[in-house]
Write an enzyme that holds these catalytic residues in place. Structure first.
Site, mmCIF file in Angstrom:
data_model
loop_
_atom_site.group_PDB
_atom_site.id
_atom_site.type_symbol
_atom_site.label_atom_id
_atom_site.label_comp_id
_atom_site.label_asym_id
_atom_site.label_seq_id
_atom_site.Cartn_x
_atom_site.Cartn_y
_atom_site.Cartn_z
ATOM 1 C CG HIS A 164 -0.390 0.219 2.527
ATOM 2 N ND1 HIS A 164 -0.136 -0.813 3.412
ATOM 3 C CD2 HIS A 164 0.000 1.341 3.164
ATOM 4 C CE1 HIS A 164 0.369 -0.323 4.528
ATOM 5 N NE2 HIS A 164 0.459 0.989 4.399
ATOM 6 C CG ASP A 203 -0.027 -4.229 2.851
ATOM 7 O OD1 ASP A 203 0.123 -3.613 1.781
ATOM 8 O OD2 ASP A 203 -0.113 -3.654 3.960
ATOM 9 C CB SER A 280 3.054 1.580 6.113
ATOM 10 O OG SER A 280 1.830 1.511 6.781
#
Length: 427
Positions: A164, A203, A280
């Protein structure tokens, strides 16, 4: 109309009157029968995920490096600090009846805490990432920019991050797309990176820069991760402006099943180390300075605090190796999770043989084809599906980018739809 008649799922007048998703569950405690139980679609909310006040939020991060140092780290943070101040040696500790297991982090200089030692060892292996897409709009050229983190996987330039973090570069068709990497050794210089591949359902993504002799992260062992052990997160809460931020806590839980609308269900490490927007793709480390997870998400809400999540190291290594080894051979993906039901099991509850859909990823090819949770896929790409293993084989034989026909059973009726096969591991 006969219940066995095929219907076009796109035909509005053929849609069932209710628009609820369904899950399968035994009908009653007596074990007889099999019911569809209505399950309302989860509320959609921009920039977040979850139910009610609890939102599972994808968070971006930047992790950077630091100056090297030397430290002997024990299993307790207090012992680490005491040791730096001149705590009793191992012999004295044993004489006092205590048992302390020590971990040596080999670095140079003076240091005062475990967190400082871990940061000094591992931070050079973490980079900042900026993904930029220029989109031509009605009012001119607009930039879509996302910032996150990456972890150096190999000395020759392979870098791990979350899917992402670079998703906008992958999804937009614009020709003006750039991924920039920032090293701690030169944080003001942008280095162009290319996408090696990605795995949507995990992910995870791998990008590469044209650099050699980079400081690769020291990988931990998934079998050694324990609830209660110290966990250190290095990242950039808020974006590249805060490169080099570090937080620490403990491993709060293992094998947590978390569902993210745009990704699907994931099994993650839970930690109370602070993870915020900007983290992230960054590193979650143990007290040895080894990578035990890639920070990916957190739960946020008025009554939620200190619940961050990371992709465990065993998943990371497996997926990253697969991406690198198969970078020129993308795998097919439609974005569904299926139950491991056999045809005989479904027949027992008066349901047709096929692959029962447990969940559908929002925005995935299956969702675009109007496949829902609770559907039973009875035919896929001209292959009759008897049970879930047949569907897996049929999907594996598909080529990303092609269109296939799927036949599904829903509420006593059969429908047909066309699915455009996506790519789960692609460049």
């Amino acid at each position: 109309m006969d219940n066995n008649e095929n219907r076009d799922i796109f035909a509005e007048n053929n849609e069932p009157k209710d628009n609820k998703a369904y899950t399968y569950s035994p009908a009653s405690n007596n074990g007889y029968g099999y019911n569809y139980e209505p399950k309302p679609n989860p509320p959609k909310k921009e920039k977040g995920f979850g139910i009610g006040a609890i939102v599972l939020s994808i968070v971006l991060s930047v992790i950077v490096s630091s100056v090297a140092s030397v430290y002997v780290a024990t299993n307790a943070l207090k012992d680490e600090i005491d040791a730096a101040a001149g705590a009793p040696n191992e012999q004295n500790s044993q004489e006092q009846g205590s048992s302390i297991s020590s971990t040596v982090i080999s670095i140079e200089g003076n240091i005062e805490s475990l967190v400082e030692a871990v940061y000094a060892k591992a931070s050079d292996s973490v980079v900042g990432i900026r993904a930029i897409v220029s989109v031509q709009g009605i009012f001119g050229n607009n930039k879509n920019t996302g910032e996150g983190s990456g972890v150096i996987y190999s000395t020759d330039g392979y870098i791990i991050t979350n899917y992402h973090v670079i998703e906008n570069v992958i999804e937009y068709q614009s020709a003006n797309k750039t991924i920039e990497v920032y090293l701690q050794s030169d944080p003001d210089k942008a280095i162009d990176a290319t996408v090696v591949g990605y795995n949507v359902s995990a992910d995870l993504a791998v990008i590469k820069i044209d650099k050699k002799n980079l400081p690769a992260i020291d990988l931990g062992n998934a079998d050694e991760i324990k609830v209660g052990q110290y966990a250190i997160a290095i990242g950039c809460p808020g974006g590249l402006e805060f490169m080099g931020s570090v937080s620490y806590g403990i491993v709060s839980g293992l094998n947590r099943s978390i569902t993210i609308d745009s990704i699907g269900e994931m099994t993650l490490i839970q930690t109370d180390a602070a993870i915020n927007p900007g983290n992230s793709g960054g590193a979650l480390l143990n007290s040895k300075g080894q990578l035990i997870g890639i920070n990916s998400s957190k739960l946020v809400g008025d009554s939620i605090e200190g619940m961050g999540f990371a992709i465990p190291i065993d998943t990371v290594v497996k997926v990253v190796k697969d991406i690198i080894d198969n970078k020129d051979n993308p795998s097919p993906y439609i974005g569904i999770e299926i139950y491991t039901y056999t045809g005989a099991y479904l027949e027992k509850y008066n349901l047709p043989h096929g692959a029962a859909v447990k969940s559908v990823v929002q925005g995935a090819p299956a969702a675009n084809a109007k496949i829902r949770a609770g559907d039973i896929i009875t035919e896929f790409n001209s292959v009759v599906i008897d049970e879930y293993t047949d569907f897996i084989k049929a999907l594996d034989e598909c080529t990303p980018g092609t269109k296939v026909t799927a036949k599904i059973y829903r509420n006593g009726r059969y429908y047909t739809t066309t699915v455009t096969i996506g790519s789960n591991n692609s460049r």
